[in-house]
Design an enzyme around this catalytic site. Structure first.
Site, PDB file in Angstrom:
ATOM      1  N   GLU A  42      51.016  51.595  30.425  1.00 14.27           N
ATOM      2  CA  GLU A  42      49.897  52.343  31.015  1.00 14.27           C
ATOM      3  C   GLU A  42      50.306  52.821  32.409  1.00 14.27           C
ATOM      4  OE1 GLU A  42      46.388  50.111  32.274  1.00 14.27           O
ATOM      5  OE2 GLU A  42      45.162  51.589  31.211  1.00 14.27           O
ATOM      6  N   GLU A 102      37.718  43.901  28.905  1.00 12.75           N
ATOM      7  CA  GLU A 102      37.952  45.337  28.684  1.00 12.75           C
ATOM      8  C   GLU A 102      39.199  45.687  29.476  1.00 12.75           C
ATOM      9  OE1 GLU A 102      36.312  47.419  26.804  1.00 12.75           O
ATOM     10  OE2 GLU A 102      34.623  46.164  26.258  1.00 12.75           O
ATOM     11  N   CYS A 144      41.019  54.219  31.552  1.00 13.78           N
ATOM     12  CA  CYS A 144      41.536  53.283  30.547  1.00 13.78           C
ATOM     13  C   CYS A 144      41.688  53.969  29.199  1.00 13.78           C
ATOM     14  CB  CYS A 144      40.611  52.078  30.428  1.00 13.78           C
ATOM     15  SG  CYS A 144      38.922  52.530  30.008  1.00 13.78           S
ATOM     16  N   LYS A 165      31.429  41.433  41.033  1.00 16.44           N
ATOM     17  CA  LYS A 165      32.457  41.663  42.050  1.00 16.44           C
ATOM     18  C   LYS A 165      33.086  43.036  41.853  1.00 16.44           C
ATOM     19  CE  LYS A 165      36.815  40.832  42.348  1.00 16.44           C
ATOM     20  NZ  LYS A 165      37.187  42.098  43.003  1.00 16.44           N
TER      21      LYS A 165
HETATM   22  P1  NAD Z   1      43.071  44.954  38.189  1.00 16.88           P
HETATM   23  O1  NAD Z   1      43.212  44.138  36.973  1.00 16.88           O
HETATM   24  O2  NAD Z   1      44.113  44.856  39.227  1.00 16.88           O
HETATM   25  O3  NAD Z   1      41.685  44.623  38.930  1.00 16.88           O
HETATM   26  C1  NAD Z   1      40.440  44.746  38.275  1.00 16.88           C
HETATM   27  C2  NAD Z   1      39.431  43.855  38.968  1.00 16.88           C
HETATM   28  O4  NAD Z   1      39.779  42.490  38.737  1.00 16.88           O
HETATM   29  C3  NAD Z   1      39.372  43.991  40.481  1.00 16.88           C
HETATM   30  O5  NAD Z   1      38.041  43.796  40.897  1.00 16.88           O
HETATM   31  C4  NAD Z   1      40.273  42.870  40.975  1.00 16.88           C
HETATM   32  O6  NAD Z   1      39.956  42.456  42.286  1.00 16.88           O
HETATM   33  C5  NAD Z   1      39.974  41.794  39.950  1.00 16.88           C
HETATM   34  N1  NAD Z   1      41.058  40.857  39.675  1.00 16.88           N
HETATM   35  C6  NAD Z   1      42.386  41.104  39.619  1.00 16.88           C
HETATM   36  N2  NAD Z   1      43.051  40.008  39.233  1.00 16.88           N
HETATM   37  C7  NAD Z   1      42.121  39.052  39.012  1.00 16.88           C
HETATM   38  C8  NAD Z   1      42.167  37.699  38.574  1.00 16.88           C
HETATM   39  N3  NAD Z   1      43.327  37.110  38.293  1.00 16.88           N
HETATM   40  N4  NAD Z   1      41.026  37.013  38.444  1.00 16.88           N
HETATM   41  C9  NAD Z   1      39.835  37.599  38.715  1.00 16.88           C
HETATM   42  N5  NAD Z   1      39.713  38.867  39.149  1.00 16.88           N
HETATM   43  C10 NAD Z   1      40.847  39.589  39.286  1.00 16.88           C
HETATM   44  O7  NAD Z   1      42.886  46.453  37.671  1.00 16.88           O
HETATM   45  P2  NAD Z   1      42.715  47.794  38.528  1.00 16.88           P
HETATM   46  O8  NAD Z   1      44.036  48.291  38.954  1.00 16.88           O
HETATM   47  O9  NAD Z   1      41.656  47.602  39.552  1.00 16.88           O
HETATM   48  O10 NAD Z   1      42.094  48.760  37.396  1.00 16.88           O
HETATM   49  C11 NAD Z   1      42.836  49.481  36.499  1.00 16.88           C
HETATM   50  C12 NAD Z   1      42.909  48.784  35.159  1.00 16.88           C
HETATM   51  O11 NAD Z   1      41.603  48.615  34.603  1.00 16.88           O
HETATM   52  C13 NAD Z   1      43.672  49.595  34.145  1.00 16.88           C
HETATM   53  O12 NAD Z   1      44.539  48.756  33.432  1.00 16.88           O
HETATM   54  C14 NAD Z   1      42.580  50.136  33.230  1.00 16.88           C
HETATM   55  O13 NAD Z   1      43.018  50.460  31.930  1.00 16.88           O
HETATM   56  C15 NAD Z   1      41.606  49.032  33.238  1.00 16.88           C
HETATM   57  N6  NAD Z   1      40.286  49.512  32.827  1.00 16.88           N
HETATM   58  C16 NAD Z   1      39.821  49.155  31.594  1.00 16.88           C
HETATM   59  C17 NAD Z   1      38.590  49.641  31.155  1.00 16.88           C
HETATM   60  C18 NAD Z   1      38.051  49.288  29.797  1.00 16.88           C
HETATM   61  O14 NAD Z   1      36.855  49.471  29.579  1.00 16.88           O
HETATM   62  N7  NAD Z   1      38.871  48.807  28.872  1.00 16.88           N
HETATM   63  C19 NAD Z   1      37.841  50.476  31.984  1.00 16.88           C
HETATM   64  C20 NAD Z   1      38.357  50.819  33.229  1.00 16.88           C
HETATM   65  C21 NAD Z   1      39.585  50.328  33.645  1.00 16.88           C
END
Ligand code: NAD
Length: 506
Positions: free
Chosen positions: A385, A251, A285, A177
C-alpha cells in the site's frame, strides 16, 4: 494560529493532565496552523473511568433504542450547518482537495449519520424464537460496553462518524482517539456532541499519537476496540486485544485491483481511475492503485490513462481546480517518493510523473501523480500500500488470469470490474476475494451495506446492520415451560426495552 486549551472528556471540556501539545501543520504551507492539547495516559484513565461509569450505571445503555435514535437524529440536524467549516478544517489539516473535502470528507458523514440512524430505527433489538427444545427463547441485542475507537487521519470525520454513531445508537459509551494530524474536525464533533444533552461520560475525544493509542487499547476498562489504520498497527492492536480477550474489529490497509475487461471503454476507465485510484490524492484505504489491463487492448487503455493522469491539476488544496493535493506529512511524502524510486528500480516503466516536486511548486509535501505501466504483480509497487498518487498497471491475458492476479495480494478490501457486460462483470466480481467491489465504479461506501476487508485488510464490518452488530452482544434468555408468558422479565416483545443494572436495556 488557532489554539485549543481543553480536552473533551465525558462530555465536558476539561484541563488536560499535562502541558503536552500537538502542533497541526499545513501540508501545503508547511506552517503550523493550530495547537491542541495532546492526551496523556492520565486523560485516558479519566475518560475510560467516565465511560465505564456511564455504561455500568448511567441511563444511556438502558434507554429504549428509539430514544437514542431521536437524540442521534439531532446530531444529523446540527451537523449540516457546520459542513463547510468541517470541509475547510479537513483540507487545512491534511490537505485533501477542497472539492473532495466538501463532497466526501464533510458531506458524506452528514448523510451517514442519518442513514446509520435509519438502520438503528429498523433494527430488531429483541426477538422471540421458537426454541428447538420446546420453550421460546428471547434473543436480545445489548450494547457491547465501553468502546475505544481509534481512527487515522485520511478521512477523519467520515471515520469518526462510522464508529461513533453506530456505537452511540447501540448504547455503548465511547473514547475516541483521532490521529495527531487531524484533531481539528474532531473538536467540531465534540462541540456538536456537547449540544445533544448526552448523559455524562458517554463520549470522550482524545487526540494523541500511537503511544496513547496503545495505552487506550490495553486499558482494562475497555470492552471493545474498533480500530481503523494500517495493517502493521492493526496487528499490534489485535495482539493486545487477543491477550486481554477483548473484542476487536479492524479496518486496515488495501492494495485493491481495478480489473478492466477487454470490452470496457478506455475513456470511462481512465476517468473512473481518477476517483477509484486517486481520490483523496491516493490517500484512501479503498484506492485501486493496481490496474489490471487486458493485453488485447493494452495500448488503448494505457494511452487513455496516461492522458488523464497527466492532466490532473496538482497544487493548493484550497483551489477548487486542484485534483491532487499534498501528502499529509513530510514522512508520507518521503514514503511515497521511495516507492516511486522502488518502482523504477524494479523495472516497471515510468510513463507519467516520477520523483521530485510537481512543476511550479517549491514547498508543500507534494508528489507528482505517477503512472507505472508494464509492472509485474509481484513487484513491491503492485503489492504494498503506497497511500499516494501512484498507479501501477499490470497486463493480463484472459479473465482467469485477471482474477488470479486480483487475488494475488495479501489484501482484500475493495476493487472494481469495468465492462459493459454486467453479467460478465458480476461473474468476475464474485471470484475476487474482497470485502467490497464496484462494477464500472469504485465501490461507493453505502451506509446501508456492510463495508470491510478480508485477509490482511481487516476483521469485522462497518455500516449497515452488520456494522451496528460490531457494537452489540447477543443474549439469549429461555424461560422454563412452567412459567407463564408474562412472568419473566426476559420475555420481551420487539417493541419493549428491558431495563437492568448491567447495560442490558437496549
Ligand atoms: P496508523 O496505523 O499509523 O495509525 C492509525 C491510528 O492508530 C492513529 O490514530 C494512530 O495514532 C493509532 N495507532 C498507531 N499504532 C497504534 C497502536 N499500536 N495501538 C493503538 N493505536 C495505534 O495509520 P495511518 O497512517 O494514520 O493511516 C493510514 C492507514 O489507515 C492506511 O493503511 C489505510 O489503508 C488505513 N485505513 C483503513 C481504512 C479502512 O476502513 N479499512 C480507512 C482509512 C484508512
Amino acid at each position: 494560529m488557532q489554539t485549543q486549551e481543553h480536552l473533551f472528556i465525558g462530555g465536558d471540556w476539561v484541563a488536560p493532565s499535562t502541558t503536552d501539545t500537538i502542533d497541526v501543520i499545513s501540508p501545503h504551507s508547511e506552517q503550523p496552523i493550530a495547537r491542541v492539547p495532546a492526551a496523556a495516559p492520565a486523560d485516558v484513565d479519566r475518560a475510560v473511568a467516565a465511560a465505564r461509569e456511564a455504561f455500568d450505571h448511567g441511563p444511556w445503555p438502558r434507554l429504549d433504542p428509539k430514544e437514542r435514535v431521536a437524540i442521534v437524529r439531532k446530531l444529523a440536524e446540527r451537523y449540516e450547518p457546520r459542513r463547510e467549516e468541517i470541509a475547510q478544517l479537513v483540507t487545512s489539516e491534511m490537505g485533501a482537495p477542497i472539492t473532495f473535502s466538501r463532497s466526501a470528507q464533510a458531506r458524506l458523514p452528514g448523510f451517514m449519520i442519518s442513514a446509520l440512524t435509519d438502520v438503528a430505527a429498523e433494527y430488531p433489538w429483541h426477538e422471540t424464537r421458537s426454541g428447538a427444545l420446546g420453550a421460546d427463547v428471547g434473543v436480545h441485542r445489548e450494547p457491547v460496553g465501553v468502546v475505544a475507537a481509534i481512527i487515522p487521519w485520511n478521512m477523519p470525520m467520515f471515520l469518526t462518524v462510522a464508529k461513533l454513531v453506530p456505537a452511540l445508537l447501540a448504547g455503548c459509551t465511547i473514547v475516541l482517539k483521532p490521529s495527531p494530524e487531524t484533531p481539528l474536525d474532531a473538536a467540531v464533533m465534540a462541540e456538536l456532541l456537547a449540544e445533544l444533552g448526552l448523559p455524562p461520560g458517554v463520549v470522550s475525544i482524545l487526540p494523541g499519537g500511537r503511544d496513547v493509542g496503545r495505552y487506550l487499547v490495553s486499558h482494562p476498562g475497555v470492552d471493545k476496540v474498533s480500530f481503523t489504520g494500517s495493517t502493521a498497527a492493526g496487528r499490534e492492536v489485535a495482539a493486545a486485544c487477543g491477550s486481554a480477550l477483548r473484542k476487536v474489529s479492524l479496518e486496515l490497509g488495501g492494495k485493491s485491483a481495478a480489473v478492466v475487461l477487454d470490452d470496457a471503454d478506455p475513456e470511462a476507465v481512465a476517468t473512473g481511475m481518477t476517483v477509484a485510484g486517486l481520490m483523496n490524492s491516493g490517500q484512501a484505504c479503498v484506492a485501486q492503485t493496481r490496474i489490471l489491463l487486458p493485453r488485447k487492448r493494452y495500448g488503448e487503455f494505457v494511452d487513455a490513462l496516461a492522458s488523464v493522469v497527466e492532466g490532473l491539476a496538482v497544487g493548493d488544496p484550497f483551489d477548487p481546480a486542484t485534483r491532487i493535493g499534498p501528502m499529509v506529512t513530510f514522512r508520507q511524502q518521503q514514503r511515497v517518493s521511495s516507492y516511486i524510486d522502488q518502482g523504477k528500480a524494479e523495472g516497471a516503466r515510468l510513463l507519467v510523473g516520477g520523483p521530485g516536486l510537481p512543476d511550479g511548486l517549491d514547498r508543500g509535501w507534494y508528489i507528482r501523480p505517477t503512472l507505472f505501466v508494464d509492472a509485474d504483480n509481484s513487484m513491491r509497487i503492485a503489492q504494498e500500500e503506497i497511500f499516494g498518487p501512484v498507479l501501477s498497471v499490470v497486463p493480463y491475458s484472459d479473465d482467469d488470469e485477471a482474477v488470479h492476479l486480483a487475488n494475488a495480494s495479501e489484501y482484500g478490501l475493495s476493487g472494481s470490474v469495468w465492462t459493459p457486460d454486467i453479467d460478465r462483470g458480476l461473474n468476475v466480481a464474485h471470484r475476487i476475494r474482497s470485502g467490497t467491489l464496484g462494477i464500472n465504479q469504485p465501490y461507493s461506501m453505502d451506509p446501508a451495506a456492510p463495508f470491510g476487508g478480508v485477509k490482511s485488510s481487516g476483521i469485522g464490518r462497518e455500516f449497515g446492520r452488520e456494522g451496528m452488530e460490531g457494537f452489540l452482544d447477543v443474549k439469549s434468555i429461555s424461560i422454563a415451560p412452567a412459567a407463564t408468558p408474562d412472568s419473566g422479565a426476559a420475555r420481551r416483545s420487539s417493541t419493549s426495552s428491558p431495563a437492568g443494572e448491567s447495560g442490558g436495556g437496549s
